[in-house]
Scaffold this active site. Structure first.
Site, PDB file in Angstrom:
ATOM      1  N   HIS A   1     -16.316 -16.433 -12.350  1.00 54.59           N
ATOM      2  CA  HIS A   1     -15.773 -17.814 -12.363  1.00 54.59           C
ATOM      3  C   HIS A   1     -15.083 -18.151 -13.394  1.00 54.59           C
ATOM      4  CE1 HIS A   1     -15.865 -21.863 -11.108  1.00 54.59           C
ATOM      5  NE2 HIS A   1     -16.233 -22.524 -12.138  1.00 54.59           N
TER       6      HIS A   1
ATOM      7  N   CYS B   1       9.373   1.059  -2.762  1.00 55.90           N
ATOM      8  CA  CYS B   1       8.103   0.277  -3.624  1.00 55.90           C
ATOM      9  C   CYS B   1       8.494  -0.209  -4.986  1.00 55.90           C
ATOM     10  CB  CYS B   1       6.881   1.101  -3.688  1.00 55.90           C
ATOM     11  SG  CYS B   1       6.406   2.223  -2.326  1.00 55.90           S
TER      12      CYS B   1
ATOM     13  N   GLU C   1     -13.798 -15.106  -6.331  1.00 61.86           N
ATOM     14  CA  GLU C   1     -15.273 -15.280  -6.223  1.00 61.86           C
ATOM     15  C   GLU C   1     -15.439 -16.113  -4.880  1.00 61.86           C
ATOM     16  OE1 GLU C   1     -16.549 -19.127  -8.219  1.00 61.86           O
ATOM     17  OE2 GLU C   1     -14.635 -19.118  -8.904  1.00 61.86           O
TER      18      GLU C   1
ATOM     19  N   GLU D   1       9.030  -9.155   2.859  1.00 65.49           N
ATOM     20  CA  GLU D   1       8.977  -9.008   1.362  1.00 65.49           C
ATOM     21  C   GLU D   1      10.455  -9.441   0.764  1.00 65.49           C
ATOM     22  OE1 GLU D   1       5.947  -5.565   0.775  1.00 65.49           O
ATOM     23  OE2 GLU D   1       7.828  -4.958   0.766  1.00 65.49           O
TER      24      GLU D   1
ATOM     25  N   GLY E   1      12.475  -1.260  11.069  1.00 67.87           N
ATOM     26  CA  GLY E   1      11.722  -0.064  11.363  1.00 67.87           C
ATOM     27  C   GLY E   1      12.641   1.137  10.837  1.00 67.87           C
TER      28      GLY E   1
ATOM     29  N   GLY F   1      10.124  -8.208  11.492  1.00 67.86           N
ATOM     30  CA  GLY F   1       8.794  -8.958  11.368  1.00 67.86           C
ATOM     31  C   GLY F   1       7.669  -8.145  10.380  1.00 67.86           C
TER      32      GLY F   1
ATOM     33  N   ARG G   1      11.846 -10.570  16.820  1.00 66.48           N
ATOM     34  CA  ARG G   1      11.757 -10.779  18.272  1.00 66.48           C
ATOM     35  C   ARG G   1      10.475 -11.121  18.927  1.00 66.48           C
ATOM     36  NH1 ARG G   1      12.799  -4.501  20.281  1.00 66.48           N
ATOM     37  NH2 ARG G   1      10.901  -3.603  19.201  1.00 66.48           N
TER      38      ARG G   1
ATOM     39  N   ARG H   1       3.277  -7.376  12.714  1.00 64.60           N
ATOM     40  CA  ARG H   1       2.406  -6.733  13.714  1.00 64.60           C
ATOM     41  C   ARG H   1       1.443  -5.756  13.115  1.00 64.60           C
ATOM     42  NH1 ARG H   1       3.615  -2.419  16.957  1.00 64.60           N
ATOM     43  NH2 ARG H   1       5.617  -1.866  16.037  1.00 64.60           N
TER      44      ARG H   1
ATOM     45  N   TYR I   1       6.528  -5.480   6.763  1.00 61.60           N
ATOM     46  CA  TYR I   1       6.319  -5.689   5.604  1.00 61.60           C
ATOM     47  C   TYR I   1       7.616  -5.950   4.690  1.00 61.60           C
ATOM     48  CZ  TYR I   1       6.355  -0.926   4.559  1.00 61.60           C
ATOM     49  OH  TYR I   1       7.034   0.612   4.273  1.00 61.60           O
TER      50      TYR I   1
ATOM     51  N   THR J   1      11.834   7.718  -1.555  1.00 65.94           N
ATOM     52  CA  THR J   1      12.034   6.464  -1.161  1.00 65.94           C
ATOM     53  C   THR J   1      11.221   5.398  -1.873  1.00 65.94           C
ATOM     54  OG1 THR J   1      12.240   7.004   1.266  1.00 65.94           O
ATOM     55  CG2 THR J   1      11.434   4.700   0.739  1.00 65.94           C
ATOM     56  N   CYS J   2      10.107   5.560  -2.212  1.00 64.92           N
ATOM     57  CA  CYS J   2       9.347   4.855  -3.316  1.00 64.92           C
ATOM     58  C   CYS J   2       9.949   4.427  -4.459  1.00 64.92           C
ATOM     59  CB  CYS J   2       7.705   5.426  -3.137  1.00 64.92           C
ATOM     60  SG  CYS J   2       6.813   4.315  -4.114  1.00 64.92           S
TER      61      CYS J   2
ATOM     62  N   LYS K   1      11.655  -2.622  -5.566  1.00 62.27           N
ATOM     63  CA  LYS K   1      11.201  -3.835  -4.554  1.00 62.27           C
ATOM     64  C   LYS K   1      10.357  -4.671  -5.341  1.00 62.27           C
ATOM     65  CE  LYS K   1       8.079  -3.296  -1.987  1.00 62.27           C
ATOM     66  NZ  LYS K   1       7.246  -2.608  -0.852  1.00 62.27           N
TER      67      LYS K   1
END
Length: 462
Positions: A438, A49, A443, A184, A264, A178, A201, A207, A180, A43-44, A52
């Protein structure tokens, strides 16, 4: 007489976890077989990943072109070529998949491009041949697959799998979910100029993440032009001449070109013969394992998303490595699932490690909160309105950092370093003793000194 097997180890699935375990085992001289019904990389690499992240990069240019004018650049009429991008993406994914194949072969593993099923606890059947293969040890690393709800017209929706191969860029898109993946892709398609709606929903997106993170990201997504519908879901979908017509529980209807479901992913265990081999599964089909990734069957293990523990690529890799260390190197190893950092490549991105404020209060009672919301330096220069969020959660009894949450540019890069400190048990005093770099947004993480109290409480920090 000792029983002999065709393989010392047979791995079902050539994703990140399976490949790592197979390579490490094969490098000891063990006879290793690997079966993959799709493309090597899992999948990745193939549909997750990596492609994407390429899409995230592509989608960020529109905002960069716009902000560039505030830094003195002349306005340019840029356009985006979806087919050209998809072709380039596919070429790179093929290259990466090839590297996985080469690495497995160089380690001495045999690769079978076929679906594998268990005939029993020691026997593997491949779909493209009659011969059965036996193995002393078997590792299940088949990952997870997008799941779709049984609503009328669901056949008209796509999942994240198909989003990587759309023939053309839609004008209007409804993304359902809802988590990731949903947020994304909402950022991706919005950045590419698609009129994008995200529908979930629940009361808020992401979540499991800190509630301040969830609320902040929702506001920033809306600021960027994404329509976010909460507390709403489908009643049905219907294909029309102009696209897909959606009937919603709110009583409204909406039309779009593409409906993408990201509600899901389910462990990919159906039809693998696991029940035949006696492997115990959870209610959602996940393989049940112990701390060493071993199932209830003495010679079968499982790693990665198929176990539904922490469904992240680096976790699958570490679980696969721990299995190989234990079973082929004689070094009993179990992966520690505590303080695992995660990143959401939303726009703006999220980085998180440790406990949310709610979870910390449940576990520790009283906690101290340090929180900052501000405009990043780059945005202040060109007049942008985006805001960055940083939040630290501290146990007042020990001064130990319990959680770190960042929303904004480079949040995933920052959280990797923060995860080291939290994993080591750093205290707020040690964190504060670190000199700031900085000028950076990061920071702010080491300069938050005043405890945060929500304004509505009308209190001051102790």
């Amino acid at each position: 007489m000792a029983r002999t097997y065709d393989y010392d180890l047979f791995v079902l699935g050539a994703g990140s976890g399976g490949v790592r375990a197979a390579r490490l085992a094969a490098m000891t001289g063990a006879r290793v077989g690997v079966a993959e019904e799709h493309r090597v990389g899992g999948t990745c690499v193939i549909r997750g990943c990596v492609p994407k992240k390429f899409m995230v990069y592509a989608s960020e240019y529109a905002a960069a072109f716009k902000s560039a004018e505030g830094f003195g650049w002349s306005k340019c009429d840029a356009s985006f070529d979806w087919p050209k991008f998809i072709e380039a993406k596919d070429i790179e994914i093929a290259r990466l998949s090839g590297i996985y194949v080469t690495n497995l072969q160089n380690a001495g593993a045999d690769i079978f491009h076929a679906r594998a099923e268990l005939a029993d606890a020691h026997t593997v059947k491949l779909a493209d041949r009659d011969r059965l293969f036996t193995a002393e040890k078997i590792l299940v690393a088949t990952g997870a697959w997008p799941s779709l709800p049984p609503i009328p017209g669901i056949e008209h929706a796509i999942t994240s799998n198909e989003a990587f191969h759309l023939p053309s860029l839609p004008k209007r898109m409804l993304i359902v979910g809802g988590g990731y993946i949903a947020v994304e892709f909402a950022g991706i398609f919005n950045g590419l100029g698609v009129e994008t709606t995200l529908m979930y929903r629940g009361a808020n997106i992401l979540r499991g993440f800190d509630n301040d993170v969830r609320a902040h990201l929702t506001g920033e997504m809306r600021r960027r032009g994404i329509t976010v519908l909460l507390g709403c879901e489908h009643v049905s979908m219907e294909k029309t001449e102009t696209g897909v017509q959606s009937k919603l529980t709110s009583g409204h209807e909406m039309s779009c070109d593409v409906v993408m479901y990201a509600t899901g992913r389910a462990p990919h265990t159906a039809g693998l013969g696991l029940e035949t081999a006696g492997v115990a599964l959870g209610d959602n089909g996940a393989v049940i394992v112990d701390a060493f990734s071993k199932t209830n069957v003495d010679n079968i293990w499982a790693v990665g998303d198929v176990t539904d523990r922490i469904n992240l690529t680096p976790v699958a890799i570490r679980e696969g490595a721990a299995f190989a260390e234990t079973e082929f190197y004689g070094r009993p190893t179990r992966f520690d699932h505590e303080m695992v950092a995660s990143a959401v490549f939303s726009q703006p991105p999220v980085g998180a490690v440790g406990l949310t404020e709610a979870d910390a209060r449940h576990q520790y009672g009283k906690v101290d909160i340090y929180r900052a919301v501000f405009r990043p330096m780059k945005a202040t220069f060109y007049g942008g309105e985006e805001r960055m969020l940083m939040k630290l959660i501290v146990d007042p009894a020990t001064d130990r950092l319990l959680g770190c949450h960042v929303v904004g540019p480079d949040a995933p890069e920052m959280i990797q370093m923060a995860a080291i400190a939290l994993k080591m048990g750093a205290t707020k005093a040690q964190w504060d003793a670190t000199c700031a770099v900085h000028p950076t947004a990061a920071e702010e993480l080491v300069t938050m000194r005043e405890k945060y109290v929500p304004p509505e409480l009308g209190l001051t920090a102790a």
